[in-house]
Structure formats: C-alpha cells, structure tokens
Design a protein around this motif. Structure first.
Motif, PDB file in Angstrom:
ATOM      1  N   GLU A 138     -15.406  15.081 -13.295  1.00 32.96           N
ATOM      2  CA  GLU A 138     -15.212  15.772 -14.550  1.00 32.96           C
ATOM      3  C   GLU A 138     -14.707  14.674 -15.514  1.00 32.96           C
ATOM      4  O   GLU A 138     -15.061  15.518 -16.799  1.00 32.96           O
ATOM      5  CB  GLU A 138     -13.892  16.804 -14.424  1.00 32.96           C
ATOM      6  N   GLY A 139     -14.744  13.822 -15.371  1.00 31.17           N
ATOM      7  CA  GLY A 139     -14.624  12.743 -16.517  1.00 31.17           C
ATOM      8  C   GLY A 139     -15.735  11.924 -16.681  1.00 31.17           C
ATOM      9  O   GLY A 139     -15.848  11.009 -17.685  1.00 31.17           O
ATOM     10  N   PHE A 140     -16.698  12.170 -16.012  1.00 24.29           N
ATOM     11  CA  PHE A 140     -17.842  11.060 -15.975  1.00 24.29           C
ATOM     12  C   PHE A 140     -18.876  11.903 -17.012  1.00 24.29           C
ATOM     13  O   PHE A 140     -18.940  12.890 -17.473  1.00 24.29           O
ATOM     14  CB  PHE A 140     -18.739  11.295 -14.723  1.00 24.29           C
ATOM     15  N   ARG A 141     -19.900  10.836 -17.481  1.00 23.79           N
ATOM     16  CA  ARG A 141     -20.602  11.110 -18.491  1.00 23.79           C
ATOM     17  C   ARG A 141     -21.637  12.373 -18.166  1.00 23.79           C
ATOM     18  O   ARG A 141     -22.010  13.177 -18.927  1.00 23.79           O
ATOM     19  CB  ARG A 141     -21.468  10.091 -19.232  1.00 23.79           C
ATOM     20  N   ASN A 142     -22.266  12.275 -16.821  1.00 25.30           N
ATOM     21  CA  ASN A 142     -23.186  12.926 -16.359  1.00 25.30           C
ATOM     22  C   ASN A 142     -23.149  13.269 -15.011  1.00 25.30           C
ATOM     23  O   ASN A 142     -22.596  12.410 -14.308  1.00 25.30           O
ATOM     24  CB  ASN A 142     -24.752  12.756 -16.769  1.00 25.30           C
ATOM     25  N   ALA A 143     -24.090  14.036 -14.367  1.00 28.52           N
ATOM     26  CA  ALA A 143     -24.025  14.303 -12.875  1.00 28.52           C
ATOM     27  C   ALA A 143     -24.576  13.242 -12.163  1.00 28.52           C
ATOM     28  O   ALA A 143     -24.244  12.741 -11.077  1.00 28.52           O
ATOM     29  CB  ALA A 143     -24.829  15.356 -12.599  1.00 28.52           C
ATOM     30  N   LYS A 144     -25.507  12.223 -12.817  1.00 27.81           N
ATOM     31  CA  LYS A 144     -25.977  11.056 -12.179  1.00 27.81           C
ATOM     32  C   LYS A 144     -25.103   9.956 -11.955  1.00 27.81           C
ATOM     33  O   LYS A 144     -24.847   9.498 -10.817  1.00 27.81           O
ATOM     34  CB  LYS A 144     -27.170  10.513 -13.281  1.00 27.81           C
ATOM     35  N   HIS A 145     -23.950   9.806 -12.625  1.00 23.41           N
ATOM     36  CA  HIS A 145     -22.973   9.014 -12.703  1.00 23.41           C
ATOM     37  C   HIS A 145     -22.136   9.213 -11.410  1.00 23.41           C
ATOM     38  O   HIS A 145     -21.702   8.486 -10.691  1.00 23.41           O
ATOM     39  CB  HIS A 145     -21.870   8.934 -13.755  1.00 23.41           C
ATOM     40  N   ALA A 146     -21.718  10.584 -11.039  1.00 22.10           N
ATOM     41  CA  ALA A 146     -20.960  11.005 -10.136  1.00 22.10           C
ATOM     42  C   ALA A 146     -21.697  10.825  -8.778  1.00 22.10           C
ATOM     43  O   ALA A 146     -21.350  10.268  -7.846  1.00 22.10           O
ATOM     44  CB  ALA A 146     -20.840  12.563 -10.324  1.00 22.10           C
ATOM     45  N   MET A 147     -23.110  10.963  -8.913  1.00 22.93           N
ATOM     46  CA  MET A 147     -23.965  10.833  -7.786  1.00 22.93           C
ATOM     47  C   MET A 147     -23.775   9.529  -7.296  1.00 22.93           C
ATOM     48  O   MET A 147     -23.660   9.070  -6.265  1.00 22.93           O
ATOM     49  CB  MET A 147     -25.356  11.383  -7.814  1.00 22.93           C
ATOM     50  N   GLN A 148     -24.032   8.469  -8.149  1.00 23.66           N
ATOM     51  CA  GLN A 148     -24.067   7.027  -7.974  1.00 23.66           C
ATOM     52  C   GLN A 148     -22.787   6.555  -7.400  1.00 23.66           C
ATOM     53  O   GLN A 148     -22.731   5.887  -6.657  1.00 23.66           O
ATOM     54  CB  GLN A 148     -24.510   6.262  -9.117  1.00 23.66           C
ATOM     55  N   TRP A 149     -21.692   7.252  -8.097  1.00 26.35           N
ATOM     56  CA  TRP A 149     -20.309   6.695  -7.535  1.00 26.35           C
ATOM     57  C   TRP A 149     -20.140   7.095  -5.984  1.00 26.35           C
ATOM     58  O   TRP A 149     -19.734   6.264  -5.512  1.00 26.35           O
ATOM     59  CB  TRP A 149     -19.379   7.795  -8.378  1.00 26.35           C
ATOM     60  N   GLU A 150     -20.614   8.290  -5.605  1.00 28.58           N
ATOM     61  CA  GLU A 150     -20.498   8.556  -4.065  1.00 28.58           C
ATOM     62  C   GLU A 150     -21.570   7.953  -3.324  1.00 28.58           C
ATOM     63  O   GLU A 150     -21.286   7.306  -2.049  1.00 28.58           O
ATOM     64  CB  GLU A 150     -20.567  10.024  -3.863  1.00 28.58           C
ATOM     65  N   THR A 151     -22.815   7.903  -3.962  1.00 29.12           N
ATOM     66  CA  THR A 151     -23.903   7.077  -3.149  1.00 29.12           C
ATOM     67  C   THR A 151     -23.573   5.590  -2.772  1.00 29.12           C
ATOM     68  O   THR A 151     -23.817   4.902  -1.985  1.00 29.12           O
ATOM     69  CB  THR A 151     -25.210   7.213  -3.786  1.00 29.12           C
ATOM     70  N   THR A 152     -23.062   4.980  -3.684  1.00 28.16           N
ATOM     71  CA  THR A 152     -22.592   3.359  -3.631  1.00 28.16           C
ATOM     72  C   THR A 152     -21.582   3.216  -2.653  1.00 28.16           C
ATOM     73  O   THR A 152     -21.762   2.321  -1.767  1.00 28.16           O
ATOM     74  CB  THR A 152     -22.329   2.773  -4.629  1.00 28.16           C
ATOM     75  N   LEU A 153     -20.436   3.990  -2.535  1.00 30.29           N
ATOM     76  CA  LEU A 153     -19.656   4.104  -1.388  1.00 30.29           C
ATOM     77  C   LEU A 153     -20.384   4.319  -0.073  1.00 30.29           C
ATOM     78  O   LEU A 153     -19.772   3.532   1.058  1.00 30.29           O
ATOM     79  CB  LEU A 153     -18.587   5.038  -1.750  1.00 30.29           C
ATOM     80  N   ARG A 154     -21.102   5.345   0.134  1.00 27.47           N
ATOM     81  CA  ARG A 154     -21.711   5.747   1.275  1.00 27.47           C
ATOM     82  C   ARG A 154     -22.628   4.650   1.782  1.00 27.47           C
ATOM     83  O   ARG A 154     -22.730   4.130   2.861  1.00 27.47           O
ATOM     84  CB  ARG A 154     -22.494   7.122   1.086  1.00 27.47           C
ATOM     85  N   ASP A 155     -23.294   3.990   0.963  1.00 28.79           N
ATOM     86  CA  ASP A 155     -24.205   2.740   1.270  1.00 28.79           C
ATOM     87  C   ASP A 155     -23.526   1.588   1.488  1.00 28.79           C
ATOM     88  O   ASP A 155     -23.755   1.068   2.473  1.00 28.79           O
ATOM     89  CB  ASP A 155     -25.108   2.731   0.219  1.00 28.79           C
ATOM     90  N   TYR A 156     -22.651   1.379   0.694  1.00 28.46           N
ATOM     91  CA  TYR A 156     -22.062  -0.121   1.002  1.00 28.46           C
ATOM     92  C   TYR A 156     -20.640  -0.017   1.446  1.00 28.46           C
ATOM     93  O   TYR A 156     -20.130  -1.045   2.012  1.00 28.46           O
ATOM     94  CB  TYR A 156     -22.051  -0.652  -0.430  1.00 28.46           C
TER      95      TYR A 156
END
Length: 432
Positions: A138-156
């Motif tokens: 809810e504090g992120f600039r856009n939905a893409k940032h939220a997606m990247q936030w979780e994706t990087t954790l899932r990937d790495y």
C-alpha cells in the motif's frame, strides 16, 4: 493411642447433604454448599496468615486424590513454600510452555509471512478482537514494484521460503545472497534488504528472536567480498558510437516490442515508463509525453519533449488503437492488449546484439551527450529524470523543456541518421 487423623469415609463423602465443612484432619475439609455442591478445601497457616486453597470439586476429585493433594501441600509448607503461590507459579510456567508450543506450531514459514506482510493480513489481539493490518504494497508507487518485491524473494530466496521464521540463521541468508553478490550486486542488495525487512517484521511481532540475520553492517558485510561502486547498478550498455548501426537493424523489425524499444531509445526513457505509457500521456500537438509521478522512479512527474522521429513512431502505433480511451496503452501486447513484458523489449535488443540491456541505452545517451555535444551536464541529467542536488538541483526546478527538445532532436537525428522516420518500416499487426 495416638489421635486419629483420617475422619472421612468415601461413603460419607458421597452421601452427605447437610451444608457445612467436614474435616478430614491435617487441614483438609469437604465443603458442602447450600445447593448441595461439594468441594475440597485445604486450610493452612503461612507466616502470620491463614490461607485457604481449593483442591477442586468433589465430583472430579476423589477423597484419595484430595488427601494426596493436601499431603503435597504440607510437604511444600515444610520446605517454606506457600502452596497457593507455588500453584500459581506452576500455572504460569505451564501457560508459558503452552504459549511457546503454540508459537512453535503456529510460526509461519518465511514465504507465508512475506506474502502476508506484502499484501496485508488480519490478526487477533490479546482481547480476541480482530484488526486488519495493511500490507507493505500500500506504500509502494505502483503494482509493478509490489510484484517485483515478491518475485525477487521467490526467485532468489527460494531456499528460505518453506523455513519457519525462527529457524533462519545468517548462513541461510548468506546462501541466498553470496551466489549473486558479485555477478548481480544490485539485485543481491535488493534481495538482502527485502529479507531483512521480512525478518525485522517477524522480530517486531515476536515470531522470532533477534538479532536480524540479514543485517549487512556488522554481520553479512564481514562475510561477503567488497564490490566496486562502478559495478553496483551497472547495466551493460551499447557504446554510443554503435547506436546508429543498432538502429538500422531495429528498424527492420515491425513488432510492437521493436517500436516500443525504438521509442525508449529516442526518449532515453526507462523500459517500464514506455511499456506503461497511455494515450492520455501523449500530446501530439504539443509534442510531449508526460509521465505521471506514480510511474516515475523518483516519484515526480516527468515531461519528455518528443522529436519528429519519436512522433513518427506514435503515428504508427496509433493504427493499433481500438478506442478513444485515454487509459489505453500506447504499446499494448497484440494478443492480450495488456502491458508488454520487460522481457519482450530485452529479447528484442538481445536478438540484435548480445550482452546489452534496454536500460543501458540511457547510458549510451548520457555518454553521447557528454562526449559528443556541448549540452550542459545538468540538462542531460534532467532528460534522464535523475535526482540531483546542489546547483544542479536548483537548475532542475525549471523544466528547460525547449532546451531539452533541442537535445532530444539532436539525439534522434544522430541515432536515426535522418531528420524523419522514413527508415522505420510500416508497422503490421503481428504478435510482439
């Protein structure tokens, strides 16, 4: 003959109905209430005070069990321990042990907690009341940032995903970060920071003990090799002198992703800014593209002057418009009419030249401006929407739009080798 201590019998205990206290000796009493209820009571003196300790209802505690409980209480008195206080302490210890067991059983995995932390969750307070806890996104600039936030954790951080929060140690975090620390340092730093955020939240909610094993200073920094500042955040870029040759090859492609890449190069924009561009942001008459603050990395609106070559691309992709809706994407995926993936532009670039990135064309533009023109440094920085301070920051308070228009026109002429967009083949409705 000594005094008989035991006075009650099992039959008497079962049949007595008259209200009162019936002694069994040595402080143990059967208490019969006015309503017929029966319970056990142990009366004793501790220090200067007389105390009464209930031993439970007669229906649940037999005469023998009551005598055993009273005997244990008397043993405590011999040792100088108050039986009531001892029982309360045992209850506290038992409750603490159960709470620890419950925490152990209910401690979420890293992946579950990270997802809830990002998206929000509902928790119950000590009084049993539920409350909604907002997610980080809810504090992120856009939905893409939220997606990247979780994706990087899932990937790495996949090796942490199924571990319980209180099981994760420094070696576990290091196992995620070390393999990419020197190869993808910027990514590694972001992953580490996000792991640290998740574990910090878990510590704050008492789901794991501190300290935080993902902390860099005084912890991981001692276990990881030093990385030069030049390597951090570096995107492989095409030398500016080779951009015109790349453009000629790019111009031979007629997919939407190729047009989006071409537009990105001419405007020195970021890939995400181009892919998310809508028709409402394009002013063809004023020859500008206004990217709203919500889609900018620095969180500030950015106005980009459009060269004739960039406008030529806009005219071509206008063929793909399906409505007058200003929110319609300028560069949509042909099949789904949705946002092009970042990989679509990356693959387009790599198909022409291996080892470069789309973001690297911003470096190509910056090097061209610095090495091949007399445009001021601060003007080039403003064209890239970089956040700068000092004198440059003061300069940036004005948009310098017309001066930047001259620079972007010169850049487009250099890239395309022409003043018009005739080198670009007609766009066809092929899948990108």
């Amino acid at each position: 003959m000594g005094r008989q201590v035991t006075k009650l019998t099992a039959r008497f205990v079962e049949t007595v109905r008259e209200p009162g206290r019936y002694g069994d000796g040595a402080g143990l009493y059967l208490v019969v209430g006015k309503g017929g209820g029966k319970s056990w009571l142990f009366i004793y003196r501790f220090g200067a005070k007389q105390r009464e300790m209930g031993l439970g209802p007669q229906a649940a505690v037999s005469l023998k069990d009551a005598r055993d409980a009273a005997s244990e209480a008397r043993k405590l008195l011999v040792r100088g321990v108050d039986p009531i206080e001892d029982r309360a302490e045992q209850h506290r210890l038992s409750a603490a042990a159960k709470a620890a067991e419950d925490r152990e059983a209910n401690t979420a995995s890293f992946g579950k907690f990270a997802t809830d932390l990002l998206n929000g969750y509902t928790e119950t307070d000590s009084r049993g009341r539920e409350r909604k806890v907002p997610g980080l996104k809810e504090g992120f600039r856009n939905a893409k940032h939220a997606m990247q936030w979780e994706t990087t954790l899932r990937d790495y951080a996949s090796s942490l995903w199924d571990l319980k929060l209180d099981e994760i140690e420094t070696d576990d975090v290091l196992g995620c970060i070390a393999p990419i620390w020197t190869k993808k340092n910027e990514t590694a730093r972001r992953v580490r920071g996000r792991i640290e955020t998740v574990l910090a939240a878990a510590i704050a909610r008492r789901l794991r003990p501190g300290p935080n094993p993902a902390t860099l200073k005084g912890n991981l920094e001692a276990l990881l090799p030093r990385v030069s500042k030049l390597q951090r955040g570096h995107h492989p870029a095409l030398p500016w002198t080779e951009v015109p040759d790349f453009w000629q090859k790019l111009s031979a492609l007629n997919s939407v992703s190729a047009r989006a890449l071409a537009f990105t190069i001419l405007t020195a924009a970021r890939s995400g800014e181009t892919r998310g561009a809508t028709w409402g942001e394009i002013d063809q008459e004023g020859k500008t593209w206004t990217v709203p603050a919500a889609r900018m990395k620095a969180g500030r609106e950015h106005v980009i002057p459009l060269s004739d070559q960039a406008l030529g691309i806009i005219d071509e992709v206008a063929q793909l418009r399906q409505s007058d809706d200003p929110s319609e994407l300028v560069f949509p995926s042909i099949r789904a009419r949705t946002l092009l993936s970042d990989m679509a532009l990356s693959m387009c670039a790599r198909g022409i030249r291996e080892g470069i990135t789309v973001h690297g064309f911003r470096s190509s533009f910056r090097d061209w401006a610095g090495d091949n023109t007399t445009f001021p440094r601060e003007l080039a920085e403003q064209a890239l929407a970089h956040t700068v301070g000092g004198v440059e920051g003061a300069y940036r308070r004005g948009t310098a739009l017309e001066r930047r228009r001259q620079m972007m026109t010169s850049w487009a002429s250099f890239v395309t080798g022409t003043e018009v967009s005739a080198t670009i083949l007609p766009l066809t409705l092929k899948s990108s």
